[in-house]
Design an enzyme around this catalytic site. Sequence first.
Site, short mmCIF file in Angstrom:
data_model
loop_
_atom_site.label_atom_id
_atom_site.label_comp_id
_atom_site.label_asym_id
_atom_site.label_seq_id
_atom_site.Cartn_x
_atom_site.Cartn_y
_atom_site.Cartn_z
N GLY A 171 -8.58 8.75 38.20
CA GLY A 171 -7.28 9.07 37.63
C GLY A 171 -6.34 9.60 38.70
N GLY A 172 -5.46 10.49 38.26
CA GLY A 172 -4.47 11.04 39.19
C GLY A 172 -5.10 11.84 40.32
N GLY A 406 8.26 -11.12 68.57
CA GLY A 406 8.51 -9.85 67.88
C GLY A 406 7.36 -8.88 68.06
N ALA A 407 6.15 -9.43 68.19
CA ALA A 407 4.99 -8.56 68.35
C ALA A 407 5.03 -7.85 69.71
CB ALA A 407 3.71 -9.36 68.19
C1 HXC Z 1 -14.38 18.13 31.28
C2 HXC Z 1 -16.10 16.96 32.23
C3 HXC Z 1 -15.19 16.04 32.78
C4 HXC Z 1 -13.81 16.24 32.52
C5 HXC Z 1 -17.16 15.45 33.36
N1 HXC Z 1 -17.31 16.54 32.60
N2 HXC Z 1 -15.88 15.12 33.48
N3 HXC Z 1 -15.69 17.99 31.48
N4 HXC Z 1 -13.45 17.29 31.78
N5 HXC Z 1 -12.88 15.42 33.05
C6 HXC Z 1 -18.54 17.21 32.25
C7 HXC Z 1 -19.40 16.40 31.32
O1 HXC Z 1 -19.01 16.65 29.97
C8 HXC Z 1 -20.79 16.95 31.59
O2 HXC Z 1 -20.95 18.18 30.95
C9 HXC Z 1 -20.72 17.24 33.07
O3 HXC Z 1 -19.34 17.33 33.41
C10 HXC Z 1 -21.34 16.16 33.93
O4 HXC Z 1 -20.82 14.90 33.50
P1 HXC Z 1 -21.74 13.65 33.21
O5 HXC Z 1 -20.91 12.70 32.42
O6 HXC Z 1 -23.03 14.10 32.62
O7 HXC Z 1 -22.01 13.14 34.66
P2 HXC Z 1 -22.16 11.63 35.17
O8 HXC Z 1 -23.06 10.87 34.25
O9 HXC Z 1 -22.53 11.74 36.59
O10 HXC Z 1 -20.72 10.98 35.05
C11 HXC Z 1 -19.64 11.47 35.87
C12 HXC Z 1 -18.31 10.88 35.39
C13 HXC Z 1 -18.14 11.13 33.87
C14 HXC Z 1 -18.29 9.38 35.70
C15 HXC Z 1 -17.22 11.55 36.21
O11 HXC Z 1 -18.41 12.51 33.61
C16 HXC Z 1 -16.76 10.82 33.40
O12 HXC Z 1 -16.44 9.65 33.17
N6 HXC Z 1 -15.95 11.85 33.17
C17 HXC Z 1 -14.61 11.72 32.65
C18 HXC Z 1 -13.70 11.16 33.70
C19 HXC Z 1 -12.28 11.13 33.24
O13 HXC Z 1 -11.89 10.29 32.42
N7 HXC Z 1 -11.50 12.12 33.68
C20 HXC Z 1 -10.13 12.23 33.37
C21 HXC Z 1 -9.42 11.30 34.34
S1 HXC Z 1 -7.71 11.32 34.05
P3 HXC Z 1 -22.36 18.64 30.36
O14 HXC Z 1 -22.07 19.99 29.75
O15 HXC Z 1 -22.75 17.61 29.39
O16 HXC Z 1 -23.26 18.72 31.54
C22 HXC Z 1 -7.19 12.41 35.13
C23 HXC Z 1 -5.73 12.60 35.02
C24 HXC Z 1 -5.24 13.37 36.17
O17 HXC Z 1 -7.88 12.94 35.91
C25 HXC Z 1 -3.78 13.12 36.29
C26 HXC Z 1 -3.23 13.87 37.44
C27 HXC Z 1 -1.81 13.46 37.68
#
Ligand code: HXC
Length: 522
Positions: A171-172, A406-407
Amino acid sequence: MSIEEKIKELQERRSLLQKGGGDKRIETQHEKGKLTGRERLDMLLDSGSFQEIGLFRKHRVTDFGMEKMDVPSDGIVTGYGTIDGKLVYVFAQDFTVMGGSLGEVHASKISRLLDLAGKMGAPLIGLNDSGGARIQEGVDSLKGYGDIFYRNTIYSGVVPQITAILGPCAGGAVYSPAIGDFVFMVKGISFMFITGPEVVKEVLSEDVSFEDLGGATVHGKKSGLAHFVCDDEEECLATIRELIGYLPSNNLEEAPYVDTGDDPTRVDASMNDLIPVDPQKPYDMVKVIEHIADNGDFLEVHGAFAKNIVVGFARMNGKTTGIVANQPRVLAGCLDIDSSDKSAGFIRFCDAFNIPLVTLVDVPGYLPGTIQEHAGVIRHGAKLLYAYSEATVPKVTVFVRKAYGGAYIGMCSKHLGADIIFALPTTEIAVMGPEGAANIIHRRELMEGGVEYLSAEYLAKRKVKGEEYREKFATPYVAAQRGYVDEVIAASDMRAKIIVALESLATKREARPSKKHGNIPL
Ligand code: HXC
C-alpha cells in the site's frame, strides 16, 4: 518501594517490552527465515552502540478492543547508534507486534527520528517489516504515513535516507522508501507492492505470486525501485554499513576521506589492452572502473537495473567519488529510458551530498524504436541532461571510446559543465556513427548505377566511405582543437590523471541564479 525495587521494576518492564510480541511470535519470525527488529539492529550497528528512544511508547486507541491489547513499543524499535563510529538514526519495525503495522504512535516514532536525524545531520536507516497501515486505527495511520512522507521530502538532500525492506511493504507504505535515497531488498523475504496478489486477482483476474509481483528480483531488475538486491539479511545489513562508509552524514559535509594506501600516481599498463581499439568490440566497463579505483573497490548501485549504464561509489586517492559509466557489454552502452532515470537519480544524490562525479563515456547514442519513443525516452532522457547541468560538484569526464550525437552531449560533456575532460587516443566523437553519417552524406553516390539501399554492394561501398569519415572526424583531436577535450591521454594514465584533476577541483565553487527550485522533467 526501595530504589533497588524501583530499578528491578524498570528492568522487568524493559525486558518485557524488549521481547516484542513474545517468544512464540519470535519463533514464527525465525521460521519464516527472518530476524527480529532487535537482532537486525544488533547486526547493523557497532556492537553495544544502540541507544533506544521510545521503548515505553504506547497507543491510546480504544476501538476494536485495542484498549485491552498490549502493543509493545507500538511495534517499532527506534533510536540511534554508530556505524564505524559514525552517528546514524535507526528504526526497525517489529513484525512480531501486530505485524509491524503502522499506527499513530508507531508513525510518530519514525517522524521524531527523521526530525532528530535532520537536526543532527545524521543518516536515517529504516528496517521495514510491516503489514502496512494498522487497520484498527483508520485515518490516524494514514495521517502517520503522511507525516512521514512529508519529512522524507523535507530532509531529502539534507541527510541520506536508506531503507531496507525485510518483509512485506504494501500500500502507501511503499512510498516512504521510494522518496528516500537507497532501497535494499532481500531475495525471498522482501515484497513491495501497492496492492497484493489477492487484489490483483480480484480486480484483474490475474494470477501472480508475491515474488513475481513485488519481490526483490522484480524491483532490482525491472522496476528499478531496489538499488541493492541481497541474498540474505546479513549481506543486506553489511552492505548498508559499507554504503554508509562512502557517504557524508549530511549535505554540509564534504565527501568522506579514507586512507586507502593506494598510490595515486599508479600507472596501469593493462588498461591499454582492456579497452579494445575496435569500436564494435564489447568489454566490461566495471573492470575499467575497478582498475582506476583505489584498491579496485567499487560499490555498484542499481547493479541489476538498466545494466547499460553503471553507477556507484569508489574512492579516488581516498575520497568518495561517484562513478557514472556506459556499459558497452549491454545494448552496446546505448542510453535509454531506464539508464537515464538511473543515472540522473545517482547524479542528483552525489550533487546533493558533495560527492564529485567521474563520468566514463562509451556511448553510441540513444536506443531507437517505438518502444522507447512511446514510453517517453525524450522525457526520461531529459532528466540526465538536467541532472548533469544542475550538478555543481566537481565533474571529470573521460571519453573512453565512442561518443556520438546527443548522447555525447548527455554524458557530461563540457557543454553540460564538465570541469576537466580527458579523451583516450581511440576516442571517436562525432554527430553520428561513421556508417550512419555515410548513409546520409554519400547516399546518392552509394546508390549510383541503381545500387539498392543496404544491398551487399551498397554496404561494401559504405564501409569505405565510413572509414574515410571515421579517419577525418571520428577522433578526439577535432574536439581537442575546439577545446571540448582538455587533454588526450593514454588509458594507462587514466587513474593518475583523474585523481590530479579531482584534487585541483576540490575547492570548486559555482554560483547559480537564485530560484525556489528548478523543474526537472519527470
Ligand atoms: C493490523 C495487522 C496488519 C495491519 C498484519 N496484522 N497486518 N494488524 N493492521 N495492517 C497482524 C495480523 O492480524 C496478525 O495478528 C499479525 O499481524 C501477523 O500477520 P499474519 O497475517 O499472521 O502474517 P503473514 O501470514 O506473514 O502475512 C503478512 C501480511 C498480512 C501479508 C502482511 O498480514 C496482510 O496481508 N496484512 C494486511 C496488509 C494490508 O492490507 N495492509 C493495509 C495496506 S493499505 P495476529 O494477532 O493474528 O498474530 C495501507 C495504506 C497506507 O497500508 C496508505 C498510506 C498513504
